[in-house]
Write an enzyme that holds these catalytic residues in place. Structure first.
Site, PDB file in Angstrom:
ATOM      1  CE  LYS A  17      -0.191   1.982   3.515  1.00 43.71           C
ATOM      2  NZ  LYS A  17      -0.074   2.642   4.816  1.00 43.71           N
ATOM      3  N   PRO A 116       8.935  -5.752   3.640  1.00 47.33           N
ATOM      4  CG  PRO A 116      10.162  -3.782   3.425  1.00 47.33           C
ATOM      5  CD  PRO A 116       9.384  -4.784   2.644  1.00 47.33           C
ATOM      6  CB  ALA A 118       6.940  -2.611  11.511  1.00 54.03           C
ATOM      7  CB  SER A 119       8.213  -1.233   6.188  1.00 50.96           C
ATOM      8  OG  SER A 119       7.334  -1.774   5.235  1.00 50.96           O
ATOM      9  N   GLY A 120       5.337   0.880   6.785  1.00 54.00           N
ATOM     10  CA  GLY A 120       4.580   1.975   6.175  1.00 54.00           C
ATOM     11  C   GLY A 120       3.970   1.648   4.827  1.00 54.00           C
ATOM     12  N   GLY A 122       1.923  -1.091   4.606  1.00 56.18           N
ATOM     13  CA  GLY A 122       0.731  -1.896   4.915  1.00 56.18           C
ATOM     14  C   GLY A 122       0.934  -3.391   4.865  1.00 56.18           C
ATOM     15  N   GLY A 123       2.156  -3.864   4.976  1.00 58.81           N
ATOM     16  CA  GLY A 123       2.418  -5.303   4.834  1.00 58.81           C
ATOM     17  C   GLY A 123       1.430  -6.179   5.594  1.00 58.81           C
ATOM     18  CG  ASP A 158      -2.831   1.377   7.029  1.00 61.60           C
ATOM     19  OD1 ASP A 158      -3.362   2.509   6.992  1.00 61.60           O
ATOM     20  OD2 ASP A 158      -1.612   1.175   7.104  1.00 61.60           O
TER      21      ASP A 158
HETATM   22  O1  C5P Z   1      -4.480   1.062  13.129  1.00 57.16           O
HETATM   23  P1  C5P Z   1      -3.082   0.608  13.410  1.00 57.16           P
HETATM   24  O2  C5P Z   1      -3.007  -0.627  14.247  1.00 57.16           O
HETATM   25  O3  C5P Z   1      -2.230   0.548  12.189  1.00 57.16           O
HETATM   26  O4  C5P Z   1      -2.459   1.787  14.271  1.00 57.16           O
HETATM   27  C1  C5P Z   1      -1.352   1.660  15.116  1.00 57.16           C
HETATM   28  C2  C5P Z   1      -1.307   2.862  16.047  1.00 57.16           C
HETATM   29  O5  C5P Z   1      -1.062   4.045  15.295  1.00 57.16           O
HETATM   30  C3  C5P Z   1      -2.608   3.144  16.792  1.00 57.16           C
HETATM   31  O6  C5P Z   1      -2.676   2.418  17.991  1.00 57.16           O
HETATM   32  C4  C5P Z   1      -2.497   4.640  17.041  1.00 57.16           C
HETATM   33  O7  C5P Z   1      -1.633   4.889  18.143  1.00 57.16           O
HETATM   34  C5  C5P Z   1      -1.783   5.154  15.810  1.00 57.16           C
HETATM   35  N1  C5P Z   1      -2.746   5.617  14.771  1.00 57.16           N
HETATM   36  C6  C5P Z   1      -3.357   6.864  14.915  1.00 57.16           C
HETATM   37  N2  C5P Z   1      -4.238   7.281  13.960  1.00 57.16           N
HETATM   38  C7  C5P Z   1      -4.501   6.522  12.865  1.00 57.16           C
HETATM   39  C8  C5P Z   1      -3.873   5.271  12.698  1.00 57.16           C
HETATM   40  C9  C5P Z   1      -2.991   4.842  13.677  1.00 57.16           C
HETATM   41  O8  C5P Z   1      -3.124   7.570  15.885  1.00 57.16           O
HETATM   42  N3  C5P Z   1      -5.366   6.978  11.947  1.00 57.16           N
END
Ligand code: C5P
Length: 308
Positions: A17, A116, A118-120, A122-123, A158
């Site tokens: 993603k 990878p 935890a890499s932004g 969306g793996g 995501d």
């Molecule tokens: O949703 P996800 O598990 O990917 O998010 C991880 C952490 O990132 C959440 O617990 C929150 O602290 C932060 N987050 C946020 N706002 C978002 C998505 C994630 O603050 N829209």
């Protein structure tokens, strides 16, 4: 060879993603951030396969067992236990199937992990989303993508965008989706410097949480020129805080911007993976090869068609 036919194996791609732009526009009372993000999928992918279990493998005590096996270059960074997002996604589809009166058959899933961790890009979310699409098919549920996206949201913000897996604009915390036409062909490079960045740490390091939303993307998908112009007027608001958390992200962006043919380079999601749009595919491939010599993970390809 004679005997029973091999049970059929079904496969679903879990593409990266890529947040072409990501604006942080507010914060909810529960701490989650409101986003306005333009997303495409592709360039690199994991894959999930499902094989219905043969009669002899079925455990009568746990007839709807879903097993998970991990393969691929990044498999070692993951655990195949019940907390794996793939298995959590499988349990959500199974619950929905039962609610609708179906009796899902036991399956063995394989996650072939190439993105990878935890890499932004969306793996984990893309893997979970692919599991939802795959089991929806294997179990004959025929749920629409919107319903799958709803079921998936508890697994992460995501998830809905990854369930759709096509070009889209997402708002809210990621649950409000506007599907967009397929983008024009975008020769692209992804680069990850091998540093796992914790999303909450990046959100915590934000200086402003009330930024304006994205410029209207309608019409910007007509050609790459228009899209790059739109993106140049947009940002990833998480980029500066992520660079404070992991300064190597700044080195990746500088290296991408210095590569011949680079038109725009930016971080995706909360990092550390960065993407760049190139003038043509050959330039993208040369840049990916050059940056890989620094020990960074790289991938090159052309985004532009729906993965289906
Ligand atoms: O949703 P996800 O598990 O990917 O998010 C991880 C952490 O990132 C959440 O617990 C929150 O602290 C932060 N987050 C946020 N706002 C978002 C998505 C994630 O603050 N829209």
């Amino acid at each position: 060879m004679t005997g029973a036919p091999e049970p059929s194996v079904d496969r679903e791609t879990a593409p990266a993603k890529i947040n072409l732009a990501l604006h942080v526009t507010g914060r909810r009372a529960d701490g989650y951030h409101l986003l306005d993000t333009l997303v495409v999928h592709g360039v690199a992918a994991d894959a999930i396969t499902a094989r219905p279990l043969a009669e002899a493998e079925i455990d009568t005590a746990d007839p709807v067992r879903v097993d998970l096996e991990l393969t691929g270059s990044f498999a070692a960074g993951l655990d195949a236990g019940p907390d794996n997002l793939v298995l959590r996604a499988a349990r959500l589809v199974e619950a929905e199937a039962r609610r609708l009166g179906h009796r899902p058959c036991p399956v063995a899933l394989t996650l072939d992990k190439h993105l990878p961790i935890a890499s932004g890009i969306g793996g984990g979310s893309s893997d979970a989303a692919a599991t939802l699409r795959l089991l929806n098919r294997v179990w004959g549920l025929d749920l629409p993508r919107d319903r799958l996206a709803e079921i998936a949201l508890p697994l992460g913000a995501d998830l809905p965008m990854c369930v759709h897996g096509t070009a889209l604009r997402a708002r809210g915390i990621g649950e409000t989706i506007d599907l967009l036409p397929d983008p024009p062909p975008l020769p692209m490079v992804l680069v990850n410097p091998g540093v796992a960045v914790a999303t909450p740490a990046v959100f915590r390091a934000l200086e402003r949480r009330d930024n304006p939303g994205l410029p209207d993307p309608t019409g910007a998908f007509a050609d790459a020129e228009a899209l790059v112009a739109l993106l140049a007027a947009a940002r990833n608001d998480l980029e500066a805080p992520a660079i404070r958390v992991a300064p190597v992200i700044g080195d990746v962006l500088a290296a991408l911007r210095a590569a011949p043919g680079c038109r725009l380079a930016r971080m995706s999601g909360s990092g550390a993976t960065c993407f760049a749009i190139f003038a043509d595919e050959a330039a993208a491939r040369r840049a990916a090869a050059a940056l890989a010599t620094r020990g960074w993970w790289t991938a090159a390809g052309v985004v532009g068609a729906s993965p289906g």
